[in-house]
Design a protein around this motif. Structure first.
Motif, PDB file in Angstrom:
ATOM      1  N   GLY A 175       0.873   7.886  25.700  1.00 50.64           N
ATOM      2  CA  GLY A 175       2.312   8.046  25.524  1.00 50.64           C
ATOM      3  C   GLY A 175       3.103   8.083  26.819  1.00 50.64           C
ATOM      4  O   GLY A 175       2.774   7.439  27.808  1.00 50.64           O
ATOM      5  N   ARG A 176       4.222   8.821  26.786  1.00 55.66           N
ATOM      6  CA  ARG A 176       5.112   9.057  27.936  1.00 55.66           C
ATOM      7  C   ARG A 176       5.853   7.800  28.401  1.00 55.66           C
ATOM      8  O   ARG A 176       6.277   7.730  29.566  1.00 55.66           O
ATOM      9  CB  ARG A 176       4.340   9.660  29.122  1.00 55.66           C
ATOM     10  N   ASP A 177       6.037   6.815  27.531  1.00 56.82           N
ATOM     11  CA  ASP A 177       6.738   5.601  27.944  1.00 56.82           C
ATOM     12  C   ASP A 177       8.167   5.900  28.390  1.00 56.82           C
ATOM     13  O   ASP A 177       8.645   5.361  29.392  1.00 56.82           O
ATOM     14  CB  ASP A 177       6.756   4.589  26.795  1.00 56.82           C
ATOM     15  N   ARG A 178       8.860   6.774  27.637  1.00 53.32           N
ATOM     16  CA  ARG A 178      10.244   7.094  27.984  1.00 53.32           C
ATOM     17  C   ARG A 178      10.312   7.778  29.341  1.00 53.32           C
ATOM     18  O   ARG A 178      11.158   7.447  30.192  1.00 53.32           O
ATOM     19  CB  ARG A 178      10.865   7.996  26.907  1.00 53.32           C
ATOM     20  N   GLU A 179       9.424   8.734  29.582  1.00 52.78           N
ATOM     21  CA  GLU A 179       9.438   9.469  30.850  1.00 52.78           C
ATOM     22  C   GLU A 179       9.090   8.551  32.029  1.00 52.78           C
ATOM     23  O   GLU A 179       9.660   8.677  33.119  1.00 52.78           O
ATOM     24  CB  GLU A 179       8.461  10.645  30.792  1.00 52.78           C
ATOM     25  N   LEU A 180       8.146   7.641  31.821  1.00 55.85           N
ATOM     26  CA  LEU A 180       7.777   6.720  32.894  1.00 55.85           C
ATOM     27  C   LEU A 180       8.946   5.811  33.257  1.00 55.85           C
ATOM     28  O   LEU A 180       9.174   5.523  34.442  1.00 55.85           O
ATOM     29  CB  LEU A 180       6.555   5.898  32.481  1.00 55.85           C
ATOM     30  N   LEU A 181       9.672   5.353  32.256  1.00 57.54           N
ATOM     31  CA  LEU A 181      10.844   4.528  32.527  1.00 57.54           C
ATOM     32  C   LEU A 181      11.906   5.331  33.273  1.00 57.54           C
ATOM     33  O   LEU A 181      12.506   4.841  34.248  1.00 57.54           O
ATOM     34  CB  LEU A 181      11.416   3.995  31.209  1.00 57.54           C
ATOM     35  N   ARG A 228      10.776   5.716  36.863  1.00 54.01           N
ATOM     36  CA  ARG A 228      10.922   4.489  37.646  1.00 54.01           C
ATOM     37  C   ARG A 228      12.369   4.314  38.098  1.00 54.01           C
ATOM     38  O   ARG A 228      12.641   3.972  39.258  1.00 54.01           O
ATOM     39  CB  ARG A 228      10.461   3.287  36.821  1.00 54.01           C
ATOM     40  N   LEU A 263       1.438  12.687  34.479  1.00 58.71           N
ATOM     41  CA  LEU A 263       2.612  11.820  34.468  1.00 58.71           C
ATOM     42  C   LEU A 263       2.953  11.367  35.886  1.00 58.71           C
ATOM     43  O   LEU A 263       3.243  10.191  36.127  1.00 58.71           O
ATOM     44  CB  LEU A 263       3.792  12.558  33.836  1.00 58.71           C
ATOM     45  N   ARG A 286       0.348   8.741  37.040  1.00 55.50           N
ATOM     46  CA  ARG A 286       0.560   7.423  36.440  1.00 55.50           C
ATOM     47  C   ARG A 286       1.801   6.745  37.054  1.00 55.50           C
ATOM     48  O   ARG A 286       1.796   5.555  37.358  1.00 55.50           O
ATOM     49  CB  ARG A 286       0.697   7.566  34.925  1.00 55.50           C
ATOM     50  N   ARG A 340       1.901   3.255  39.388  1.00 50.00           N
ATOM     51  CA  ARG A 340       2.745   2.111  39.027  1.00 50.00           C
ATOM     52  C   ARG A 340       3.741   1.765  40.129  1.00 50.00           C
ATOM     53  O   ARG A 340       4.106   0.608  40.311  1.00 50.00           O
ATOM     54  CB  ARG A 340       3.497   2.407  37.734  1.00 50.00           C
ATOM     55  N   ASP A 350       1.918  10.629  19.273  1.00 43.03           N
ATOM     56  CA  ASP A 350       1.277  10.808  20.577  1.00 43.03           C
ATOM     57  C   ASP A 350       0.396  12.048  20.613  1.00 43.03           C
ATOM     58  O   ASP A 350      -0.702  12.026  21.187  1.00 43.03           O
ATOM     59  CB  ASP A 350       2.334  10.887  21.680  1.00 43.03           C
TER      60      ASP A 350
END
Length: 728
Positions: free
Chosen positions: A14-20, A23, A45, A48, A52, A163
Motif C-alpha cells: 500500500g501507501r500509494d497516496r503517501e508516496l505520491l 514525491r 515508508l 521506499r 524511489r 491494505d
C-alpha cells in the motif's frame, strides 16, 4: 555509507497516496518529517520513498539510523558515517560535516528522531543553512519544530481496508515460511499451512464450524466455509488492531503458528484487560493500542522467551547470537537455550534478522517499540544493572579478542566486527565510566587504534581523553591509552599536542617497565618524527624501543609497527636498497600470517622505492596491493594515500589520462577525511613530479577532464576502477 540503504527484507504494502505526497514534497521542500505513532510504518515508508527518489539526487541518498542512539553524543558521528565522512581533523564535527556536504545535492534520511529532537533540530538547522543542495527526510513521533518543516502525518491502514488485510496475509505467509525453514520442534506452523495467498484455521475452530453448518447435506462446501470464516477472522483482527502495521505483523506471526481464528478469539477475550506497563509514554491513543498489542504478544510468549526478550533490550545496535548468549545467559536461562529461544522470537517478529552488505554472519535487531516494552520488563525484574554489567564485560572481552587477533589472518574481520559493534562498544564505555573507570580506560585503550584507523577518530579521542581523566593512576592500561590517544591526535594533524602525549606515554612506559608499552611509545614517537620530516629521529626512537625486544618482528603488534617505522625512516634517509630489503622481508611475514594493516604500509613504501628507482609498473603493483588491504579494513586515510602513489606510478608509466582519473579519485577520498593531501614529506615531491609528467603526456585539458571525473565519481566505483590495471 552513501547509497547503502537498508535492505527491504519483507514485502511493501500500500501507501500509494503517501508516496505520491512524499514525491511532491521532496520537489518543493528541503525538510520533510514523517510524523506518526510508533509502529505505524514511518521507517518503511521513508525507505521506499528514498529508494524511489535516489535518481533525483546526483550525490545519492544517505540513511542515518538514529534508533540505536541512547543520547546525542553519537548523533553527528552517525550522520557523518552515513554521508561517507570520516573526518581526521580536530574541527567541530558539525563544521566538518557542513564543509563536506557544502557542494553536494543529496537526500539525507534521519530515521527515528523522536528521542533526539532538540539535537536533530540544531544539526538540521546548521546543515540546511550551509548546504543549499541538501534535502532532509526525517521520521519521528513528533515534529522537529522547525520553520518550513513540511509535516506528513502517517496514519495506520484503514482498519477495514484491503491494505491492512493484505499486510496481515503477507506477513502470516512469510512467518509460516520462516517457521518451516527453521523447523525447531514445537514451533512449526499450523498443520497444512499452504503458503502465500491463503490462510489456515486451527482445528478447534474448524470443528466448531462443522457443528454450525447444519444437518448433513445442507452444509456449504467445506473449503468455501473455511475461506469465509478465515476472512471474517482477519477482518476482526485488523479492526481490533486499528490497522497498525506493527501490531498486524505481531498478530500475523502468532497466527502462522496457532491459526487465524484462535488469534482473533484471543484478541477479543484478552485485549481489553491488558494494561500498558507503567512508565511508557502512551500518547496518542493509537500508540497505546500498539503498545497493548505488544503486551498481548508478550503474554503469548513462554516465560523463557519473555526473559530473553527483556535481556536483549540491553543491545543498542545489531547483535549476533554469540553476543546474545554471552549477555543473556543467567538463571534460569542456560547458554544452550538462547539460540532456540532467539529463533522463536524471530518467528514471533519480536526480533528481526538484519542483512547488512559486507557484514560477517547473521545479525539481529529489535524495533524501538518492542525494545522499549522489553526494557520496562527488565527494570521490573530488577535485572537492569546486572544485564548492563554483563553487556559491558562481554564487550570488554570482545575488545581483548579483537586486540589479540590483530596480528593474524582475522585482522580484517576484526576491523569489520569492531565497526559493526560500534554503538554497543560506546554503550559499554559509558557504563564503565559510571561504574568502573579502570575498565573504561582499558576498553578505550583496546579500541583506540581500531577506531582511529576506520573512521571513528573523534570518538576515539573523546573517549580516550575522558577515560584518562577519570582514572589518573598509572599502569600499562594508562600507557596503552596514552599511545592510542597520541595516534588519534597525530592523525588529526595536531603534532604539538601529539608530541606532549607521546612524551607522557614514554614516561608512563618507563615507570611500568613493560616491554609492550615501551614498543608502543617508540612507535608513537617515531610516527610523529616521520610526519614532521625527521626520519633520523624516527629511526633512533624505533631502534631504542626494539632494543627491549630483539629478534622476531612478529612477536608483538607494537614491535612490528616499530620495524615499519624503521622502513619509512630508511626511505626518508635515501637508503633505498636497505629499505627495500627490510620491507620485502617484513611483507613476506605479513603475507604468511594474513596481516593487512602493516602489509599495506609496506606496499606503500615499496611503491615509493620502485618509483625512485624508475620502476613504475612494479610501483603500481604495490600501490594496488596497498589499496586492496586498506579497502578490506575500511581505512579511508590509507586508501587516499594509496591512490596518490598509484596515480604517481601510472603517470610515470606514461598514462597521463588514467593518472588524472586516479588522482581525482584520491582527492575525493582526501576530502572524506577532511585533510588536504597528507603523508610523509618525500611523497609531496613525488606527487608534484608525476602530475607534471601526466599533464605533459596528455595536455592540461585532457588531464583536467579526467581529474574532474575522478573527483565527481562515486567513491566505491572510483576505487574499483583504480584497482583494475588498464589494458596493455
Amino acid at each position: 555509507m552513501l547509497g547503502n540503504l537498508p535492505e527491504e527484507s519483507t514485502s511493501f504494502v500500500g501507501r500509494d497516496r503517501e508516496l505520491l505526497e512524499l514525491r511532491r514534497a521532496m520537489m518543493r521542500h528541503r525538510l520533510i518529517t514523517l510524523v506518526g505513532s510508533g509502529g505505524v510504518g514511518k521507517s518503511r515508508l521513508a525507505l521506499r520513498a528514498a529508494r524511489r527518489a535516489a535518481g533525483s539526487f546526483p550525490d545519492g541518498v544517505a540513511w542515518a539510523d538514529l534508533a540505536a542512539l541512547s543520547g546525542d553524543r553519537l548523533l553527528l558521528p552517525t550522520v557523518s558515517d552515513a554521508c561517507d565522512l570520516s573526518d581526521h581533523t580536530p574541527r567541530m564535527p558539525v563544521d566538518a560535516l557542513c564543509e563536506w556536504l557544502a557542494d553536494k545535492r543529496l537526500l539525507l534520511v534521519l530515521d527515528s528522531c523522536e528521542h533526539l529532537v532538540d539535537a536533530c533540530r540544531t544539526m538540521v538547522g546548521d546543515l540546511l543553512t550551509v548546504v543549499p543542495g541538501l534535502t532532509v527526510l526525517a521520521t519521528s513521533r513528533q515534529p522537529l519544530g522547525m520553520v518550513d518543516e513540511r509535516l506528513i502525518e502517517v496514519e495506520p491502514f484503514p482498519a477495514q481496508g484491503a491494505d491492512a488485510q493484505e499486510l496481515f496475509r503477507q506477513r502470516m505467509a512469510e512467518a509460516a515460511r520462516g517457521t518451516r525453514a527453521r523447523g525447531p520442534a514445537g514451533s512449526s506452523g499450523p498443520a497444512g499451512f499452504p503458503g502465500a495467498g491463503r490462510f489456515e484455521t486451527d482445528g478447534s475452530s474448524a470443528e466448531h464450524a462443522r457443528a454450525e453448518d447444519g444437518p448433513a447435506g445442507s452444509a456449504e462446501d467445506p473449503s468455501a466455509a473455511n475461506t469465509r470464516r478465515t476472512a471474517a477472522a482477519v477482518t476482526r483482527i485488523c479492526r481490533r488492531l486499528e490497522g497498525i502495521p506493527l501490531a498486524l505483523e505481531l498478530a500475523a506471526a502468532h497466527a502462522a503458528r496457532s491459526g487465524v481464528e484462535r488469534v482473533a478469539r484471543r484478541l477479543t477475550s484478552r485485549f481489553d484487560v491488558l494494561k500498558t506497563p507503567a512508565g511508557l509514554p502512551v500518547h496518542p491513543e493509537r500508540h497505546r493500542a500498539m503498545l497493548t498489542t505488544i503486551g498481548w504478544s508478550h503474554e503469548l510468549c513462554a516465560p523463557s522467551e519473555r526473559l530473553l526478550w527483556a535481556r536483549l533490550t540491553v543491545f543498542r545496535g545489531d547483535f549476533d547470537e554469540a553476543s546474545a548468549r554471552a549477555v543473556c545467559t543467567g538463571e534460569p536461562l542456560t547458554a544452550d537455550q538462547v539460540g532456540p529461544l532467539l529463533d522463536r522470537l524471530v518467528t514471533g517478529s519480536v526480533v528481526r534478522i538484519v542483512r547488512t552488505p559486507g557484514s560477517d554472519g547473521v545479525r539481529y535487531r529489535m524495533l524501538d517499540g518492542i525494545r522499549e516494552y522489553g526494557g520496562l520488563w527488565l527494570r521490573a525484574l530488577g535485572e537492569q544493572s546486572a544485564v548492563a554489567e554483563r553487556h559491558a564485560q562481554h564487550f570488554l572481552l570482545f575488545a581483548h579478542r579483537a586486540d589479540a587477533g590483530w596480528l593474524g589472518p582475522e585482522q580484517a574481520h576484526w576491523y569489520r566486527t569492531v565497526g559493526a559493534a560500534h554503538t554497543d562498544l560506546c554503550t559499554a564505555l559509558d557504563h564503565f565510566l559510571a561504574t568502573s573507570p579502570v575498565r573504561a580506560l582499558r576498553l578505550a585503550g583496546l579500541l583506540g587504534f581500531f577506531w582511529s584507523c576506520c573512521g571513528h577518530l573523534h570518538e576515539a579521542r573523546d573517549y580516550l581523553e575522558q577515560t584518562l581523566a577519570a582514572h589518573p593512576g598509572g599502569g600499562p592500561d594508562r600507557t596503552r591509552a596514552l599511545w592510542a590517544l597520541g595516534v588519534a591526535v597525530t592523525l588529526q594533524g595536531e603534532y604539538g599536542t601529539a608530541q606532549r602525549v607521546s612524551d607522557e606515554c614514554t614516561r608512563s612506559a618507563r615507570l611500568d617497565g613493560d616491554v609492550e608499552g615501551a614498543l608502543a611509545a617508540g612507535y608513537l614517537g617515531g610516527l610523529i618524527a616521520l610526519l614532521t620530516g625527521r626520519p633520523l629521529a624516527a629511526d633512533r626512537l624505533a631502534a631504542q624501543a626494539l632494543d627491549r625486544s630483539p629478534g622476531d618482528p612478529f612477536v608483538s603488534p607494537a614491535g612490528l609497527r616499530c620495524h615499519l617505522v624503521q622502513v619509512f625512516a630508511l626511505t626518508g634517509l635515501g637508503r633505498l636498497p636497505e629499505a627495500r630489503e627490510r620491507a620485502l622481508a617484513l611483507r613476506r611475514g605479513c603475507v604468511e600470517r594474513g596481516e593487512s594493516w602493516t602489509r599495506a604500509y609496506l606496499d606503500y613504501q615499496l611503491c615509493l622505492i620502485a618509483l625512485f628507482g624508475g620502476e613504475p609498473l612494479e610501483a603500481a603493483e604495490h600501490a594496488r596491493a596497498m589499496l586492496a588491504c586498506k579497502k578490506g579494513i575500511g581505512d579511508s586515510f590509507g586508501v587516499a594515500l594509496g591512490l596518490d602513489v598509484l596515480a604517481a606510478a601510472v603517470a610515470a608509466a606514461g598514462d597521463g589520462e588514467h593518472a588524472g582519473l586516479v588522482y581525482g579519485t584520491g582527492q575525493a577520498f582526501w576530502s572524506t577525511v577532511g585533510h588536504p593531501q597528507r603523508g610523509t614529506p618525500e611523497l609531496g615531491a613525488v606527487r608534484e613530479q608525476c602530475e607534471r609528467a601526466a599533464r605533459a603526456d596528455v595536455g592540461d585539458q585532457v588531464y583536467e577532464a579526467a581529474f574532474t571525473r575522478g573527483v565527481n565519481a562515486d567513491l566505491e566505483a572510483g576505487l574499483k576502477a583504480a584497482l583494475i590495471p588498464p589494458p596493455g
